[in-house]
Motif scaffolding. Structure first.
Motif, PDB file in Angstrom:
ATOM      1  N   THR A   1       0.677  -1.201   0.139  1.00 12.55           N
ATOM      2  CA  THR A   1      -0.087  -0.058  -0.120  1.00 12.55           C
ATOM      3  C   THR A   1       0.799   1.129   0.022  1.00 12.55           C
ATOM      4  O   THR A   1       0.308   2.344  -0.347  1.00 12.55           O
ATOM      5  CB  THR A   1      -1.078   0.079   1.370  1.00 12.55           C
ATOM      6  OG1 THR A   1      -0.045  -0.172   2.399  1.00 12.55           O
ATOM      7  CG2 THR A   1      -2.030  -0.898   1.277  1.00 12.55           C
ATOM      8  N   THR A   2       2.217   0.851   0.257  1.00  9.62           N
ATOM      9  CA  THR A   2       2.966   2.328   0.275  1.00  9.62           C
ATOM     10  C   THR A   2       3.228   3.207  -0.912  1.00  9.62           C
ATOM     11  O   THR A   2       2.827   4.320  -0.905  1.00  9.62           O
ATOM     12  CB  THR A   2       4.531   1.744   0.704  1.00  9.62           C
ATOM     13  OG1 THR A   2       4.324   1.416   2.208  1.00  9.62           O
ATOM     14  CG2 THR A   2       5.297   3.170   1.050  1.00  9.62           C
ATOM     15  N   ALA A   3       3.246   2.423  -2.034  1.00  2.76           N
ATOM     16  CA  ALA A   3       3.459   3.085  -3.189  1.00  2.76           C
ATOM     17  C   ALA A   3       2.221   3.814  -3.925  1.00  2.76           C
ATOM     18  O   ALA A   3       2.321   4.908  -4.203  1.00  2.76           O
ATOM     19  CB  ALA A   3       3.921   2.122  -4.363  1.00  2.76           C
ATOM     20  N   GLU A   4       0.961   3.210  -3.417  1.00  2.55           N
ATOM     21  CA  GLU A   4      -0.373   3.797  -3.847  1.00  2.55           C
ATOM     22  C   GLU A   4      -0.343   4.995  -3.005  1.00  2.55           C
ATOM     23  O   GLU A   4      -0.768   5.967  -3.399  1.00  2.55           O
ATOM     24  CB  GLU A   4      -1.254   2.902  -3.681  1.00  2.55           C
ATOM     25  CG  GLU A   4      -2.725   3.432  -4.242  1.00  2.55           C
ATOM     26  CD  GLU A   4      -4.034   2.216  -3.972  1.00  2.55           C
ATOM     27  OE1 GLU A   4      -5.253   2.552  -4.116  1.00  2.55           O
ATOM     28  OE2 GLU A   4      -3.752   1.250  -3.609  1.00  2.55           O
ATOM     29  N   LEU A   5       0.045   4.963  -1.742  1.00  3.79           N
ATOM     30  CA  LEU A   5      -0.343   5.923  -0.900  1.00  3.79           C
ATOM     31  C   LEU A   5       0.442   7.243  -1.294  1.00  3.79           C
ATOM     32  O   LEU A   5       0.076   8.531  -1.248  1.00  3.79           O
ATOM     33  CB  LEU A   5       0.252   5.933   0.516  1.00  3.79           C
ATOM     34  CG  LEU A   5       0.353   6.808   1.693  1.00  3.79           C
ATOM     35  CD1 LEU A   5      -1.449   7.151   2.015  1.00  3.79           C
ATOM     36  CD2 LEU A   5       0.899   6.337   3.138  1.00  3.79           C
ATOM     37  N   HIS A   6       1.857   7.094  -1.802  1.00  2.68           N
ATOM     38  CA  HIS A   6       2.670   8.113  -2.144  1.00  2.68           C
ATOM     39  C   HIS A   6       1.876   8.872  -3.523  1.00  2.68           C
ATOM     40  O   HIS A   6       2.077  10.018  -3.582  1.00  2.68           O
ATOM     41  CB  HIS A   6       4.059   7.772  -2.404  1.00  2.68           C
ATOM     42  CG  HIS A   6       4.564   7.808  -1.118  1.00  2.68           C
ATOM     43  ND1 HIS A   6       5.078   8.715  -0.392  1.00  2.68           N
ATOM     44  CD2 HIS A   6       5.611   6.649  -0.543  1.00  2.68           C
ATOM     45  CE1 HIS A   6       5.768   8.503   0.724  1.00  2.68           C
ATOM     46  NE2 HIS A   6       5.890   7.191   0.690  1.00  2.68           N
ATOM     47  N   ALA A   7       1.447   7.777  -4.417  1.00  2.00           N
ATOM     48  CA  ALA A   7       0.876   8.266  -5.705  1.00  2.00           C
ATOM     49  C   ALA A   7      -0.013   9.134  -5.422  1.00  2.00           C
ATOM     50  O   ALA A   7      -0.308  10.137  -6.117  1.00  2.00           O
ATOM     51  CB  ALA A   7       0.897   6.917  -6.419  1.00  2.00           C
ATOM     52  N   LEU A   8      -1.097   8.798  -4.563  1.00  2.00           N
ATOM     53  CA  LEU A   8      -2.477   9.454  -4.374  1.00  2.00           C
ATOM     54  C   LEU A   8      -2.010  10.742  -3.368  1.00  2.00           C
ATOM     55  O   LEU A   8      -2.587  11.811  -3.808  1.00  2.00           O
ATOM     56  CB  LEU A   8      -3.118   8.750  -3.356  1.00  2.00           C
ATOM     57  CG  LEU A   8      -4.572   9.287  -3.092  1.00  2.00           C
ATOM     58  CD1 LEU A   8      -5.437   9.769  -4.354  1.00  2.00           C
ATOM     59  CD2 LEU A   8      -5.541   8.229  -2.254  1.00  2.00           C
ATOM     60  N   ALA A   9      -0.956  10.981  -2.808  1.00  2.08           N
ATOM     61  CA  ALA A   9      -0.441  12.086  -2.118  1.00  2.08           C
ATOM     62  C   ALA A   9       0.083  12.863  -3.076  1.00  2.08           C
ATOM     63  O   ALA A   9      -0.316  14.254  -3.055  1.00  2.08           O
ATOM     64  CB  ALA A   9       0.716  12.025  -1.167  1.00  2.08           C
ATOM     65  N   GLU A  10       0.796  12.627  -4.049  1.00  2.81           N
ATOM     66  CA  GLU A  10       1.347  13.458  -5.168  1.00  2.81           C
ATOM     67  C   GLU A  10      -0.008  14.083  -5.974  1.00  2.81           C
ATOM     68  O   GLU A  10       0.133  15.314  -6.385  1.00  2.81           O
ATOM     69  CB  GLU A  10       2.338  12.593  -6.152  1.00  2.81           C
ATOM     70  CG  GLU A  10       3.441  12.163  -5.538  1.00  2.81           C
ATOM     71  CD  GLU A  10       4.408  13.441  -5.534  1.00  2.81           C
ATOM     72  OE1 GLU A  10       4.073  14.478  -5.971  1.00  2.81           O
ATOM     73  OE2 GLU A  10       5.504  13.285  -4.766  1.00  2.81           O
ATOM     74  N   HIS A  11      -0.934  13.365  -6.171  1.00  4.74           N
ATOM     75  CA  HIS A  11      -2.174  13.728  -7.102  1.00  4.74           C
ATOM     76  C   HIS A  11      -2.927  14.723  -6.145  1.00  4.74           C
ATOM     77  O   HIS A  11      -3.369  15.681  -6.835  1.00  4.74           O
ATOM     78  CB  HIS A  11      -3.040  12.349  -7.391  1.00  4.74           C
ATOM     79  CG  HIS A  11      -4.437  12.935  -7.815  1.00  4.74           C
ATOM     80  ND1 HIS A  11      -4.593  13.324  -8.941  1.00  4.74           N
ATOM     81  CD2 HIS A  11      -5.752  12.976  -7.228  1.00  4.74           C
ATOM     82  CE1 HIS A  11      -5.825  13.765  -9.084  1.00  4.74           C
ATOM     83  NE2 HIS A  11      -6.410  13.504  -8.018  1.00  4.74           N
TER      84      HIS A  11
END
Length: 938
Positions: free
Chosen positions: A135-145
């Motif tokens: 879930t870490t990668a998806e969390l960072h991607a959503l934060a960037e968005h």
């Protein structure tokens, strides 16, 4: 916000221990009111969650870590109940607060999108903290968005903080937050439903503070140090609350506790900022503002509340936005900024309704009571019972105040009786006020007369207590003792006034509500300034300023009159009602010599009235220095109603009704002995009338004394207060001679017709043209030439000024003190009253033939503040204005008669009287001639 759930009768009692149940059952039941069911006694309501986030199940059933509940706290029943709650051992509701709602004001589609993204972000964050893989990668991607699309870059900082922790560190942090969550729930529960009779909030609070301090000490050096910030933030809030509400604290102890609160809130804020969790800085920022307010550092408090307001708007947190706005409302009201209060409440009303927000409902009720609209306030309070029991003391105190102001003493006492024995200065004062209204002065003397009874109270509490003691002594016929206590009350009031950063209104005091018990998640957003538990939000007088200001002034004047000091009575009235007229003077105080000097300037001296909320005083000082004073039974509300009826009858042209009301009001304001003192050998004797409060809008020329119209018997000169003797510019009796160089302004072009030259006031054009022929050396600016530069130049000059234009209300004229009105210029421009006052005109004579230029709005003790004040307060010596709208031709006729008399050598006041007489001779009604008032000193 959902509807309030109601417990079935007796359910809450059943939850209490046996001893608590017996005590609660013995308490009186809440009285029934129209439109509401019987309410269970204080001590608890069905619990709602402190967090407004989703339940733990909404996070996908993530792992919950049991909380470590302190053993000393577990012994308390309320703690045991709190720990049985399904989320009490979980950090999940707290993780929800790491990020908040979307930015306020976004469009519907954008708001829906960002809410969905934030909801998904919170789910991913919880999964990361729970140790779920992938879930870490998806969390960072959503934060960037979120950062790129919605400007929510704080989500990147939060994601970075938690993903940099090891699984063991995250698990330790979740456990620490769970321990904090249990402590937070205890504090929330205590503040939300109140403690049962056998439980002591002080014991719980002190234990909580010790446990929070210990938790912070253990956690602040760990990899996940955010729980330390949470503990310190809540600790600071509890300490600030204890410093404000604990009556047993000395000044040194209170200051030490406030310093601890400041230090802990500052550290908590630094922790959250270091972790990138900016949304969580809201609470420490708000606590720091509260601490500054409590210390009387209003500038610092204002900056803190403004910062909290901006942060709350940024993160979409309406709870803290509400708290910040209520704090700013308290500061604005302390400073007398009436328009600012209205603006802030208007902003609060954009996202809260009175049904949702008790502070907003309370403010509406206070404003109604402040306007002497007790019946409307009572209806509002009955309809908007607060949902949270932590506000019940405030609500019932306000209900008691409203009942008291409507004359229903039985209901007023019933509300206070339901709250039990008075606790703290607020309760004692509320009870004493009711006892005094009920004719029980002895009970007041017993409750407040003991040595040191209120020595540790707040400044305002001491002022109110002294005023009540003074009134009790006066009611008992002991005027000398009353004078001492009333002077002490005004002394305390002045010491409080001197502490304010902004110039406050005279006696701008509010009565207090009951101090909150415990901490509530939505709770006391408005903790008020702070001297002890004496909160400024509740008003149980007709007008806040009057109750501790004008009410005390009137009582003190009556005491002096009873002791034979009529001159001192007149001085007291003017001392507290002439401040706007004496701003910037070398000696702002009014002395007895000032009163005598002013009285000598007029044929039959001066008359002044002090209009209190319940009773009034009139004082007369003749030209020889002999003084007389007497009480008047009519109070502010009665005077307002009488003045309103007389004005309505005059404007409507109902001559018979006008004469009837004029005789009635003349008898009320001019007792027989005063009429005898005003007898002059010939008609037209000059008399100075110092009109305050509701009398400022009274057409005094209409009153009848012994069957003779006032304007036919005297030459009235009116002022709203005594300016300094040395102020203003001299104006000789022959100032209006034909050679006088006047400035003539007016006859604006309408905004829509400026290009075509359409006149807004054709009669004004003819008026100015006739005056220009009368004064060959006059400077004329009419039509397109009547613009802002022309008016500003005239206001900065020294020549007499005649202005013929409209008076208009304009949103751009919203000021803190004067009414939001101004003079219409060509092209749709407006010169606001506040702008005129800022220029500071010091002119010998100003004639305003605009409509209602003498009007304004009430500002506590100093009455109506309108365009006339904008000229008089800076130093303009004489002013002729209107009390209501007049016809164009009537204004033109008055102006021509006025200037004809001035050219013949009449003094300005005499010229105004002759012009009114000429209108009467023309057969014009009182609606035309009585509207024109002379204000000044000749």
């Amino acid at each position: 916000m959902g509807r309030r759930r109601r417990a079935r009768p007796g359910a809450r009692l059943a939850r209490l221990p046996d001893r608590a149940r017996r005590r609660a059952a013995a308490q009186p039941r809440a009285p029934l009111r129209p439109g509401r069911r019987d309410r269970p006694p204080r001590g608890g309501v069905p619990l709602r969650r402190a967090s407004r986030g989703p339940t733990p199940a909404a996070f996908g059933g993530a792992r919950c870590v049991p909380a470590r509940a302190p053993r000393t706290l577990i012994r308390l029943p309320i703690v045991r109940r709190a720990l049985r709650l399904p989320w009490a051992g979980s950090a999940l509701p707290l993780l929800f607060s790491v990020v908040a709602a979307p930015l306020a004001g976004a469009g519907d589609l954008a708001e829906h999108t960002v809410r969905e993204d934030l909801a998904r972000y919170r789910q991913l964050l919880q999964s990361v903290c729970a140790g779920e893989p992938g879930t870490t990668a998806e969390l960072h991607a959503l934060a960037e968005h979120l950062c790129a699309a919605h400007a929510r870059c704080d989500t990147k900082l939060v994601a970075a903080y938690y993903t940099e922790l090891s699984p063991a560190q995250r698990a330790r942090g979740v456990a620490d937050e769970a321990e904090f969550a249990a402590l937070h729930e205890i504090a929330y529960r205590a503040g939300h439903e109140g403690l049962a009779p056998d439980e002591t909030w002080n014991e719980v609070r002190l234990e909580l503070e010790l446990e929070l301090l210990a938790l912070a000490a253990r956690v602040r050096t760990r990899a996940d140090y955010v729980p330390a910030g949470l503990a310190l933030s809540l600790l600071a809030r509890l300490e600030a609350d204890r410093a404000r509400s604990a009556e047993a604290l000395g000044s040194g102890e209170r200051e030490e506790l406030l310093e601890h609160a400041r230090s802990h809130a500052t550290e908590a804020r630094a922790i959250f900022e270091r972790a990138g969790q900016l949304a969580r800085t809201l609470e420490p920022v708000w606590v720091l503002a509260k601490v500054a307010h409590t210390r009387g550092l209003d500038t610092l408090a204002r900056a803190g509340f403004e910062e909290c307001r901006a942060l709350a708007a940024r993160f979409g947190n309406d709870d803290f936005r509400e708290r910040a706005l209520i704090g700013l409302v308290a500061l604005a009201r302390d400073g007398g900024a009436v328009e600012r209060v209205a603006t802030l409440l208007g902003e609060l009303a954009t996202f809260r309704t009175p049904e949702e927000s008790w502070p907003l409902a309370r403010e509406h009720a206070i404003r109604l009571l402040s306007a002497d609209r007790a019946e409307a306030a009572l209806a509002l309070l009955v309809r908007l019972e607060p949902r949270d029991n932590s506000y019940e003391g405030e609500w019932r105190t306000l209900l008691s105040s409203a009942f008291l102001r409507t004359g229903d003493l039985r209901s007023a006492r019933r509300e206070l009786d339901f709250l039990g024995e008075p606790s703290g200065e607020a309760g004692v004062i509320a009870r004493a006020t009711l006892d005094l209204a009920d004719g029980r002065a002895g009970d007041v003397l017993t409750a407040l007369g003991e040595p040191g009874a209120f020595a540790r109270w707040s400044v305002r509490g001491r002022a109110h207590a002294c005023a009540l003691l003074g009134e009790a002594h006066l009611t008992s016929g002991r005027a000398d003792e009353a004078r001492v206590w009333l002077e002490r009350a005004l002394g305390h009031a002045e010491s409080w006034r001197a502490r304010q950063d902004e110039a406050p209104r005279v006696g701008g005091f509010r009565e207090s509500g009951y101090p909150e018990r415990g901490l509530h998640d939505r709770g006391p957003a408005d903790s008020g300034p702070a001297e002890g538990a004496y909160r400024e939000n509740i008003d149980s007088g007709s007008i806040i300023g009057e109750w501790l200001g004008l009410h005390t002034v009137v009582l003190l004047a009556r005491a002096h009159a009873m002791l034979g000091g009529a001159l001192e009575a007149a001085r007291v009235i003017e001392e507290f009602q002439s401040r706007g007229m004496r701003d910037g003077a070398s000696s702002p105080s009014v002395s007895a010599d000032d009163i005598l000097a002013w009285a000598r300037e007029f044929d039959v001296g001066l008359v002044t009235w002090g209009i209190g909320p319940d009773t009034s005083v009139v004082a007369h000082v003749d030209a020889d220095g002999h003084a007389w004073a007497a009480p008047i039974e009519q109070g502010r509300r009665a005077c307002e109603d009488a003045v309103r009826r007389l004005r309505e009858a005059a404007i409507a042209g109902d001559s018979e009704r006008t004469r009837e009301l004029a005789r009635e009001l003349g008898r009320a304001l001019f007792p027989d002995e005063l009429v005898e003192r005003l007898t002059a050998p010939e008609g037209g004797a000059r008399v100075l009338l110092l009109l305050h409060g509701p009398l400022e809008s009274l057409p005094m020329t209409l009153l009848e004394l012994d069957g003779v119209v006032f304007d036919e018997r005297f030459t009235p000169l009116v002022l709203p207060g005594l300016p300094p003797l040395a102020g203003g510019v001299g104006f000789a009796r022959a100032a209006g001679a034909g050679g006088e160089e006047w400035t003539l302004l007016g006859s604006p072009l309408s905004g829509s017709g400026a290009a075509s030259g359409q006149l807004a006031l054709p009669g004004a054009s003819r008026e100015l043209a006739a005056l220009a022929r009368m004064y060959p050396h006059a400077s004329l600016h009419s039509g397109a030439m009547f613009d802002r530069p022309a008016l500003e130049d005239a206001l900065r000059g020294v020549r007499p000024l005649h202005i013929a234009t409209h008076l208009v209300r304009a949103e751009s004229c919203g000021g803190e003190r004067l009414a939001p009105v101004g003079l219409e210029l060509s092209g749709g421009q407006v010169m606001c009253a506040e702008e005129i006052r800022a220029i500071g005109p010091r002119l010998p004579l100003v004639v305003l033939t605009a409509c209602d230029t003498a009007g304004g709005r009430f500002v506590d003790a100093e009455g109506l503040h309108g365009v006339s004040r904008a000229f008089l307060e800076p130093g303009t010596r004489n002013l002729i204005a209107t009390l209501w709208p007049v016809e164009d031709e009537a204004a033109r006729s008055f102006a021509l008669h006025l200037h004809a008399a001035l050219s013949a050598g009449a003094a300005p006041s005499q010229a105004a009287r002759e012009a009114r007489a000429a209108l009467r001779a023309e057969g014009r009604s009182a609606a035309d001639w009585a509207a024109f008032r002379f204000m000044g000193r000749d």
